[in-house]
Design a protein around this motif. Structure first.
Motif, PDB file in Angstrom:
ATOM      1  N   ALA A 176       0.731  -1.148   0.061  1.00  0.00           N
ATOM      2  CA  ALA A 176      -0.033  -0.150  -0.055  1.00  0.00           C
ATOM      3  C   ALA A 176       0.785   1.289  -0.233  1.00  0.00           C
ATOM      4  CB  ALA A 176      -0.806  -0.089   1.102  1.00  0.00           C
ATOM      5  N   LEU A 177       2.048   1.367   0.668  1.00  0.00           N
ATOM      6  CA  LEU A 177       2.929   2.322   0.752  1.00  0.00           C
ATOM      7  C   LEU A 177       3.900   2.558  -0.476  1.00  0.00           C
ATOM      8  CD1 LEU A 177       3.963   4.788   2.440  1.00  0.00           C
ATOM      9  CD2 LEU A 177       5.493   3.088   3.726  1.00  0.00           C
ATOM     10  N   ALA A 178       4.040   1.361  -1.159  1.00  0.00           N
ATOM     11  CA  ALA A 178       4.779   1.256  -2.032  1.00  0.00           C
ATOM     12  C   ALA A 178       4.820   2.353  -3.337  1.00  0.00           C
ATOM     13  CB  ALA A 178       5.167  -0.078  -2.808  1.00  0.00           C
ATOM     14  N   PRO A 179       3.552   2.358  -3.675  1.00  0.00           N
ATOM     15  CA  PRO A 179       3.393   3.478  -4.844  1.00  0.00           C
ATOM     16  C   PRO A 179       3.584   4.863  -4.388  1.00  0.00           C
ATOM     17  CG  PRO A 179       1.518   2.106  -4.814  1.00  0.00           C
ATOM     18  CD  PRO A 179       2.436   1.906  -3.394  1.00  0.00           C
ATOM     19  N   TYR A 180       3.502   5.299  -3.143  1.00  0.00           N
ATOM     20  CA  TYR A 180       3.802   6.568  -2.806  1.00  0.00           C
ATOM     21  C   TYR A 180       5.639   6.743  -2.750  1.00  0.00           C
ATOM     22  CZ  TYR A 180      -0.849   7.107  -1.461  1.00  0.00           C
ATOM     23  OH  TYR A 180      -2.343   6.921  -1.344  1.00  0.00           O
ATOM     24  N   ILE A 181       6.135   5.734  -2.311  1.00  0.00           N
ATOM     25  CA  ILE A 181       7.429   5.854  -2.523  1.00  0.00           C
ATOM     26  C   ILE A 181       8.255   5.940  -3.897  1.00  0.00           C
ATOM     27  CG2 ILE A 181       9.603   4.419  -1.865  1.00  0.00           C
ATOM     28  CD1 ILE A 181       7.993   2.925   0.408  1.00  0.00           C
ATOM     29  N   GLU A 182       7.524   5.161  -4.792  1.00  0.00           N
ATOM     30  CA  GLU A 182       8.024   5.199  -5.990  1.00  0.00           C
ATOM     31  C   GLU A 182       7.421   6.658  -6.729  1.00  0.00           C
ATOM     32  OE1 GLU A 182       5.748   1.888  -7.405  1.00  0.00           O
ATOM     33  OE2 GLU A 182       7.281   0.518  -6.762  1.00  0.00           O
ATOM     34  N   LYS A 183       6.468   7.167  -6.076  1.00  0.00           N
ATOM     35  CA  LYS A 183       6.032   8.613  -6.558  1.00  0.00           C
ATOM     36  C   LYS A 183       7.004   9.752  -6.227  1.00  0.00           C
ATOM     37  CE  LYS A 183       2.404  11.974  -5.937  1.00  0.00           C
ATOM     38  NZ  LYS A 183       0.766  12.073  -5.405  1.00  0.00           N
ATOM     39  N   TYR A 184       7.249   9.769  -4.862  1.00  0.00           N
ATOM     40  CA  TYR A 184       8.068  10.611  -4.177  1.00  0.00           C
ATOM     41  C   TYR A 184       9.673  10.527  -4.461  1.00  0.00           C
ATOM     42  CZ  TYR A 184       3.865  12.298  -1.850  1.00  0.00           C
ATOM     43  OH  TYR A 184       2.377  12.487  -1.573  1.00  0.00           O
ATOM     44  N   GLY A 185       9.978   9.241  -4.576  1.00  0.00           N
ATOM     45  CA  GLY A 185      11.692   8.937  -4.732  1.00  0.00           C
ATOM     46  C   GLY A 185      12.085   9.265  -3.451  1.00  0.00           C
ATOM     47  N   ARG A 186      13.432   9.391  -3.414  1.00  0.00           N
ATOM     48  CA  ARG A 186      13.970   9.683  -1.862  1.00  0.00           C
ATOM     49  C   ARG A 186      13.424  10.875  -1.283  1.00  0.00           C
ATOM     50  NH1 ARG A 186      18.025  11.236   1.157  1.00  0.00           N
ATOM     51  NH2 ARG A 186      19.225   9.927   2.156  1.00  0.00           N
ATOM     52  N   VAL A 187      12.861  10.748  -0.088  1.00  0.00           N
ATOM     53  CA  VAL A 187      12.421  12.130   0.583  1.00  0.00           C
ATOM     54  C   VAL A 187      13.661  12.579   1.600  1.00  0.00           C
ATOM     55  CG1 VAL A 187      10.126  11.792   0.515  1.00  0.00           C
ATOM     56  CG2 VAL A 187      11.434  10.742   2.618  1.00  0.00           C
ATOM     57  N   SER A 188      13.959  13.921   1.654  1.00  0.00           N
ATOM     58  CA  SER A 188      14.752  14.422   2.626  1.00  0.00           C
ATOM     59  C   SER A 188      14.471  14.942   3.772  1.00  0.00           C
ATOM     60  CB  SER A 188      15.935  15.006   1.890  1.00  0.00           C
ATOM     61  OG  SER A 188      15.244  16.227   1.329  1.00  0.00           O
ATOM     62  N   ALA A 189      14.985  14.793   4.790  1.00  0.00           N
ATOM     63  CA  ALA A 189      14.657  15.569   5.948  1.00  0.00           C
ATOM     64  C   ALA A 189      15.960  16.129   6.721  1.00  0.00           C
ATOM     65  CB  ALA A 189      13.918  14.784   7.008  1.00  0.00           C
ATOM     66  N   LYS A 190      15.967  17.109   7.501  1.00  0.00           N
ATOM     67  CA  LYS A 190      17.042  17.527   8.468  1.00  0.00           C
ATOM     68  C   LYS A 190      16.873  17.363   9.767  1.00  0.00           C
ATOM     69  CE  LYS A 190      19.037  19.816   5.140  1.00  0.00           C
ATOM     70  NZ  LYS A 190      20.661  19.658   4.521  1.00  0.00           N
ATOM     71  N   ARG A 191      17.875  17.156  10.436  1.00  0.00           N
ATOM     72  CA  ARG A 191      17.986  17.126  11.920  1.00  0.00           C
ATOM     73  C   ARG A 191      19.036  17.998  12.628  1.00  0.00           C
ATOM     74  NH1 ARG A 191      21.996  14.217  14.366  1.00  0.00           N
ATOM     75  NH2 ARG A 191      23.443  13.467  13.177  1.00  0.00           N
TER      76      ARG A 191
END
Length: 212
Positions: free
Chosen positions: A23-38
């Motif tokens: 269920a989550l897989a299509p969103y991962i393929e849609k967004y590609g690598r998501v980035s975030a800062k810490r």
């Protein structure tokens, strides 16, 4: 200003999540690598987590910007020298002010060391922070992700996350049982799953409080 760092993860994290959850897989393929800062300053990250607890993201951003204008960086010294009345004027509740100042006082008195945590796994680390006076599970989880950059923290107490999970999986309600199942599926990359659900949340209608 604190020097923010990337939350690092490799392609194996994306592959794991794609194979773990159709269920989550299509969103991962849609967004590609998501980035975030810490923020590697853990006290500052914890203060941010406390500020954001129980309010909307926009309200949290406004309150945090006002606090930054008042205090400067969220250092122990800056928090302790800031006037509590003026802190209240930024929009912070009395309870949150008391929590933040209590943490700062304990760190200054060397009764609390937020850096002595390398021996704790991710669940233990969240439990350690959530065991501090006034710190919610939500604030602890946010600090584990956006402070330490730990990779296996799947957020539970965040209402925005819950809405995203319900959208992706077609749930009409969310429960501890469903959370536990997904957490197990996503491990050891629960944090990365959380980042994707935050990205999905950007597509959701705005409104409502962020629940801690």
């Amino acid at each position: 200003m604190n020097a923010y760092l990337d939350i690092h993860y490799g392609p194996e994290a994306m592959r794991h999540l794609i194979h773990a959850d159709r269920a989550l897989a299509p969103y991962i393929e849609k967004y590609g690598r998501v980035s975030a800062k810490r923020d590697p300053d853990i006290f500052a990250a914890l203060v941010s987590g406390i500020i954001s607890d129980g309010i909307t993201a926009s309200s949290a951003a406004l309150t945090e910007s006002r606090m930054m204008a008042l205090c400067g960086d969220f250092s122990v010294v800056n928090i302790l020298k800031s006037d509590a009345v003026r802190m209240r004027e930024t929009g912070l509740s009395q309870i949150k002010i008391a929590t933040i100042r209590d943490l700062a006082e304990n760190i200054a008195a060397k009764k609390l060391d937020l850096s002595d945590t390398l021996h704790l796994d991710d669940d233990e680390y969240v439990a350690f922070l959530a065991g501090l006076k006034g710190v919610s599970r939500h604030a602890a989880e946010m600090t584990a992700i956006f402070g330490e950059g730990r990779l296996d923290v799947f957020l539970y107490g965040d209402s925005v996350m819950q809405q995203s999970v319900m959208k992706v999986h077609g749930y009409t309600s969310y429960s501890q049982e469903r959370y536990d199942r997904l957490k197990k599926l996503y491990s050891p990359y629960g944090t990365i799953a959380s980042l994707y659900y935050f990205a999905i949340a950007e597509e959701l209608p705005r409104g409502g409080k962020r629940k801690g």
